[in-house]
Design an enzyme around this catalytic site. Structure first.
Site, mmCIF file in Angstrom:
data_model
loop_
_atom_site.group_PDB
_atom_site.id
_atom_site.type_symbol
_atom_site.label_atom_id
_atom_site.label_comp_id
_atom_site.label_asym_id
_atom_site.label_seq_id
_atom_site.Cartn_x
_atom_site.Cartn_y
_atom_site.Cartn_z
ATOM 1 N N LYS A 173 -5.707 4.579 9.333
ATOM 2 C CA LYS A 173 -5.093 5.077 8.106
ATOM 3 C C LYS A 173 -5.789 4.081 7.042
ATOM 4 O O LYS A 173 -6.108 2.942 7.136
ATOM 5 C CB LYS A 173 -3.726 4.923 7.900
ATOM 6 C CG LYS A 173 -2.979 5.835 8.783
ATOM 7 C CD LYS A 173 -1.391 5.420 8.782
ATOM 8 C CE LYS A 173 -1.015 4.129 9.214
ATOM 9 N NZ LYS A 173 0.310 3.804 9.416
ATOM 10 N N THR A 204 5.644 2.790 -2.599
ATOM 11 C CA THR A 204 5.328 3.413 -1.112
ATOM 12 C C THR A 204 6.008 2.550 -0.076
ATOM 13 O O THR A 204 5.552 2.591 0.892
ATOM 14 C CB THR A 204 3.845 2.819 -1.051
ATOM 15 O OG1 THR A 204 3.502 1.605 -1.400
ATOM 16 C CG2 THR A 204 2.845 3.707 -2.200
ATOM 17 N N GLY A 206 8.021 2.271 3.337
ATOM 18 C CA GLY A 206 8.178 3.072 4.433
ATOM 19 C C GLY A 206 6.932 3.935 4.516
ATOM 20 O O GLY A 206 7.270 4.945 5.453
ATOM 21 N N THR A 207 5.858 3.986 3.832
ATOM 22 C CA THR A 207 4.848 4.955 4.197
ATOM 23 C C THR A 207 4.472 5.341 5.433
ATOM 24 O O THR A 207 4.488 6.247 6.076
ATOM 25 C CB THR A 207 3.841 4.708 3.358
ATOM 26 O OG1 THR A 207 4.238 4.788 1.944
ATOM 27 C CG2 THR A 207 2.530 5.741 3.239
ATOM 28 N N GLY A 208 4.228 3.914 6.338
ATOM 29 C CA GLY A 208 3.593 4.039 7.602
ATOM 30 C C GLY A 208 4.640 4.490 8.548
ATOM 31 O O GLY A 208 4.450 5.385 9.465
ATOM 32 N N CYS A 209 5.922 4.185 8.537
ATOM 33 C CA CYS A 209 7.020 4.676 9.189
ATOM 34 C C CYS A 209 7.187 6.024 9.129
ATOM 35 O O CYS A 209 7.396 6.684 10.094
ATOM 36 C CB CYS A 209 8.534 3.957 9.115
ATOM 37 S SG CYS A 209 8.110 1.968 9.032
#
Length: 267
Positions: A173, A204, A206-209
């Protein structure tokens, strides 16, 4: 309805971790289940404490799900210590596994270490080879490959190197690059780049989760990996676009923006 399982840590502020995973599952049309690996004391300003769940309790949670309920996809997030990683791998190997997405959570946005250094090798050795898709951000990929990543070409090189660890697909990412946020998907032969204009917002959390969980939901629904990633990318882009202020720090992405809009609830 398809069923997705998240194996991850709990976020007491509700923006990331298990809570974000379950929201993303629901928003993407699947039933969410959870195995909690750790409890964090955190809010929008940072992570302040972590208490790991015992290995036996982690194993019992996994067994309770698989012995009773069909699991159509799995997402693994925060697995903070060696013992946690070992018991997850040992327990999952008892079952015929559906698609598995691993989000190698290492450091929180506030800089708190969420993966013990001695556990990094175990993650690579025991869990990564089980993954259908590995989804590191650039700082996580740098730790795993051992060199700096600051260009698209280096993202592609990292994707190739990470693929040799045994996972089927890698999604590096690009949100930490200075230019537009381009993600690189690699299947062992070909690269596919997902270009999205950078969104100027601080909300932002919690974006990856959320992205990895949305991908898992799409895989559970039968999508191929490329399609699952594309659809999840569109979802997280909308969620970030409509992220909102909460507390005194970094606010969360809006998991249910489309549902709220349909219901006539204003942001």
């Amino acid at each position: 309805m398809k069923h997705c399982l998240t194996i991850a840590g709990s976020d007491s502020s509700g923006g990331a971790g298990i809570q974000a995973d379950l929201k993303a599952f629901s928003a993407n049309g699947v039933f969410g289940m959870s195995v909690i690996t750790a409890i964090t004391a955190q809010n929008t300003q940072g992570v302040f404490d972590v208490q790991d769940v015992s290995s036996s309790m982690i194993a019992h949670q996994i067994e309770a799900i698989f012995d009773d309920i069909r699991v159509d996809a799995i997402k693994i997030g925060m697995v903070s210590r060696l013992e946690t990683i070992e018991i997850i791998a040992k327990t999952l190997k008892k079952y015929s596994l559906p698609p598995l997405v691993i989000d190698p959570v290492m450091v929180s946005k506030s800089g708190y270490n969420l993966l013990a250094p001695q556990a990094q090798k175990a993650l690579i050795e025991f869990l990564v080879p089980m993954a259908t898709l590995l989804t590191p951000n650039i700082p996580e990929a740098e730790v795993m490959v051992g060199y700096k990543i600051n260009t698209l070409a280096l993202m592609k090189r990292a994707a190739e190197d990470l693929h040799t660890l045994g996972c089927t697909y890698v999604l590096v990412k690009g949100g930490h690059l200075e230019e537009d946020a381009t993600d690189v998907l690699f299947d062992g032969e070909s690269f596919y780049c997902l270009h999205v204009k950078r969104l100027e917002t601080k909300n932002t959390h919690g974006t990856g989760c959320t992205l990895s969980s949305a991908i898992a939901a799409n895989l559970a629904k039968g999508m191929r990996v490329k399609e699952a990633v594309e659809e999840a990318k569109a979802y997280i882009t909308e969620a970030i676009t409509h992220g909102f202020a909460l507390g005194k720090g970094v606010g969360p992405v809006h998991h249910f923006y489309a549902l709220y809009k349909k219901a006539g609830i204003k942001e």
